[in-house]
Write a protein that holds these residues in place. Structure first.
Motif, PDB file in Angstrom:
ATOM      1  N   ASP A   1       1.099   7.068   7.537  1.00 55.37           N
ATOM      2  CA  ASP A   1       1.661   5.722   7.653  1.00 55.37           C
ATOM      3  C   ASP A   1       0.790   4.659   6.989  1.00 55.37           C
ATOM      4  OD1 ASP A   1      -0.277   6.083   9.660  1.00 55.37           O
ATOM      5  OD2 ASP A   1       0.764   4.774  11.093  1.00 55.37           O
ATOM      6  N   ARG A   2      -0.524   4.758   7.152  1.00 54.02           N
ATOM      7  CA  ARG A   2      -1.424   3.742   6.587  1.00 54.02           C
ATOM      8  C   ARG A   2      -1.475   3.819   5.063  1.00 54.02           C
ATOM      9  NH1 ARG A   2      -5.605   5.242  11.254  1.00 54.02           N
ATOM     10  NH2 ARG A   2      -4.623   4.017  12.896  1.00 54.02           N
ATOM     11  N   HIS A   3      -1.592   5.012   4.543  1.00 57.02           N
ATOM     12  CA  HIS A   3      -1.653   5.150   3.094  1.00 57.02           C
ATOM     13  C   HIS A   3      -0.279   4.934   2.449  1.00 57.02           C
ATOM     14  CE1 HIS A   3      -5.628   7.190   3.880  1.00 57.02           C
ATOM     15  NE2 HIS A   3      -5.915   6.247   3.004  1.00 57.02           N
ATOM     16  N   SER A   4       0.796   5.173   3.188  1.00 55.74           N
ATOM     17  CA  SER A   4       2.138   4.856   2.678  1.00 55.74           C
ATOM     18  C   SER A   4       2.301   3.347   2.523  1.00 55.74           C
ATOM     19  CB  SER A   4       3.226   5.391   3.619  1.00 55.74           C
ATOM     20  OG  SER A   4       3.294   6.789   3.547  1.00 55.74           O
ATOM     21  N   ALA A   5       1.816   2.593   3.500  1.00 53.22           N
ATOM     22  CA  ALA A   5       1.878   1.129   3.412  1.00 53.22           C
ATOM     23  C   ALA A   5       1.031   0.635   2.237  1.00 53.22           C
ATOM     24  CB  ALA A   5       1.395   0.499   4.717  1.00 53.22           C
ATOM     25  N   ALA A   6      -0.134   1.243   2.054  1.00 53.76           N
ATOM     26  CA  ALA A   6      -0.997   0.868   0.925  1.00 53.76           C
ATOM     27  C   ALA A   6      -0.317   1.198  -0.400  1.00 53.76           C
ATOM     28  CB  ALA A   6      -2.335   1.587   1.039  1.00 53.76           C
ATOM     29  N   TYR A   7       0.362   2.331  -0.470  1.00 53.43           N
ATOM     30  CA  TYR A   7       1.073   2.734  -1.687  1.00 53.43           C
ATOM     31  C   TYR A   7       2.182   1.726  -2.020  1.00 53.43           C
ATOM     32  CZ  TYR A   7       3.835   5.575  -4.903  1.00 53.43           C
ATOM     33  OH  TYR A   7       4.536   6.025  -5.993  1.00 53.43           O
ATOM     34  N   ARG A   8       2.930   1.315  -1.003  1.00 55.33           N
ATOM     35  CA  ARG A   8       3.979   0.301  -1.214  1.00 55.33           C
ATOM     36  C   ARG A   8       3.370  -1.001  -1.730  1.00 55.33           C
ATOM     37  NH1 ARG A   8       5.794   2.676   3.497  1.00 55.33           N
ATOM     38  NH2 ARG A   8       4.972   1.010   4.784  1.00 55.33           N
ATOM     39  N   SER A   9       2.208  -1.375  -1.195  1.00 45.34           N
ATOM     40  CA  SER A   9       1.513  -2.577  -1.666  1.00 45.34           C
ATOM     41  C   SER A   9       1.120  -2.447  -3.131  1.00 45.34           C
ATOM     42  CB  SER A   9       0.237  -2.802  -0.861  1.00 45.34           C
ATOM     43  OG  SER A   9       0.450  -3.649   0.194  1.00 45.34           O
ATOM     44  N   LEU A  10       0.631  -1.274  -3.504  1.00 42.31           N
ATOM     45  CA  LEU A  10       0.266  -1.032  -4.905  1.00 42.31           C
ATOM     46  C   LEU A  10       1.481  -1.182  -5.811  1.00 42.31           C
ATOM     47  CD1 LEU A  10      -2.128   2.049  -4.828  1.00 42.31           C
ATOM     48  CD2 LEU A  10      -2.618  -0.177  -5.810  1.00 42.31           C
ATOM     49  N   LEU A  11       2.593  -0.593  -5.417  1.00 37.57           N
ATOM     50  CA  LEU A  11       3.807  -0.678  -6.236  1.00 37.57           C
ATOM     51  C   LEU A  11       4.289  -2.120  -6.368  1.00 37.57           C
ATOM     52  CD1 LEU A  11       5.878   2.409  -5.011  1.00 37.57           C
ATOM     53  CD2 LEU A  11       4.521   2.193  -7.103  1.00 37.57           C
ATOM     54  N   ASP A  12       4.287  -2.848  -5.256  1.00 34.69           N
ATOM     55  CA  ASP A  12       4.712  -4.256  -5.296  1.00 34.69           C
ATOM     56  C   ASP A  12       3.782  -5.079  -6.181  1.00 34.69           C
ATOM     57  OD1 ASP A  12       6.822  -3.736  -3.592  1.00 34.69           O
ATOM     58  OD2 ASP A  12       5.801  -4.493  -1.802  1.00 34.69           O
ATOM     59  N   GLY A  13       2.492  -4.839  -6.051  1.00 33.39           N
ATOM     60  CA  GLY A  13       1.520  -5.563  -6.867  1.00 33.39           C
ATOM     61  C   GLY A  13       1.679  -5.254  -8.343  1.00 33.39           C
ATOM     62  N   PHE A  14       1.958  -3.996  -8.657  1.00 31.09           N
ATOM     63  CA  PHE A  14       2.103  -3.617 -10.058  1.00 31.09           C
ATOM     64  C   PHE A  14       3.305  -4.299 -10.709  1.00 31.09           C
ATOM     65  CE2 PHE A  14       3.603  -0.640 -13.416  1.00 31.09           C
ATOM     66  CZ  PHE A  14       2.570  -0.874 -14.300  1.00 31.09           C
ATOM     67  N   LYS A  15       4.370  -4.472  -9.953  1.00 33.00           N
ATOM     68  CA  LYS A  15       5.549  -5.169 -10.498  1.00 33.00           C
ATOM     69  C   LYS A  15       5.149  -6.570 -10.982  1.00 33.00           C
ATOM     70  CE  LYS A  15       8.813  -2.779  -7.548  1.00 33.00           C
ATOM     71  NZ  LYS A  15       9.687  -2.874  -6.374  1.00 33.00           N
TER      72      LYS A  15
ATOM     73  N   ALA B   1      -5.276   4.154  -4.631  1.00 36.18           N
ATOM     74  CA  ALA B   1      -5.421   3.937  -6.075  1.00 36.18           C
ATOM     75  C   ALA B   1      -6.323   5.005  -6.697  1.00 36.18           C
ATOM     76  CB  ALA B   1      -5.981   2.540  -6.343  1.00 36.18           C
ATOM     77  N   ARG B   2      -7.415   5.331  -6.035  1.00 33.11           N
ATOM     78  CA  ARG B   2      -8.310   6.390  -6.540  1.00 33.11           C
ATOM     79  C   ARG B   2      -7.583   7.732  -6.583  1.00 33.11           C
ATOM     80  NH1 ARG B   2     -12.368   4.189  -2.863  1.00 33.11           N
ATOM     81  NH2 ARG B   2     -13.657   2.776  -4.064  1.00 33.11           N
TER      82      ARG B   2
END
Length: 71
Positions: free
Chosen positions: A18-32, A63-64
């Protein structure tokens, strides 16, 4: 299935806990936003995120992981 980063249980249908999934979603949103504004690719974005001292631990870990997976 276990999270490849921390070993916690993976969310149903996901690749991370759950924690790394939320971080992954943040990465995707930031990349947009970053991708459009700065005209950078995914690999460059991941490096910038990891190198940024203001990036949170969970996001840096994802990210790593993604950068390592890509190579």
């Amino acid at each position: 299935m276990k999270c490849p980063i921390c070993g916690r249980e993976v969310l149903p249908g996901g690749n991370f806990c759950d924690r790394h999934s939320a971080a992954y979603r943040s990465l995707l949103d930031g990349f947009k936003k970053w991708g459009k504004a700065m005209k950078i690719g995914w690999g460059e974005y991941l490096k910038a995120v990891v190198d940024n001292p203001n990036t949170g631990q969970w996001v840096k870990e994802v990210a790593r992981h993604l950068a390592e997976e890509k190579t």
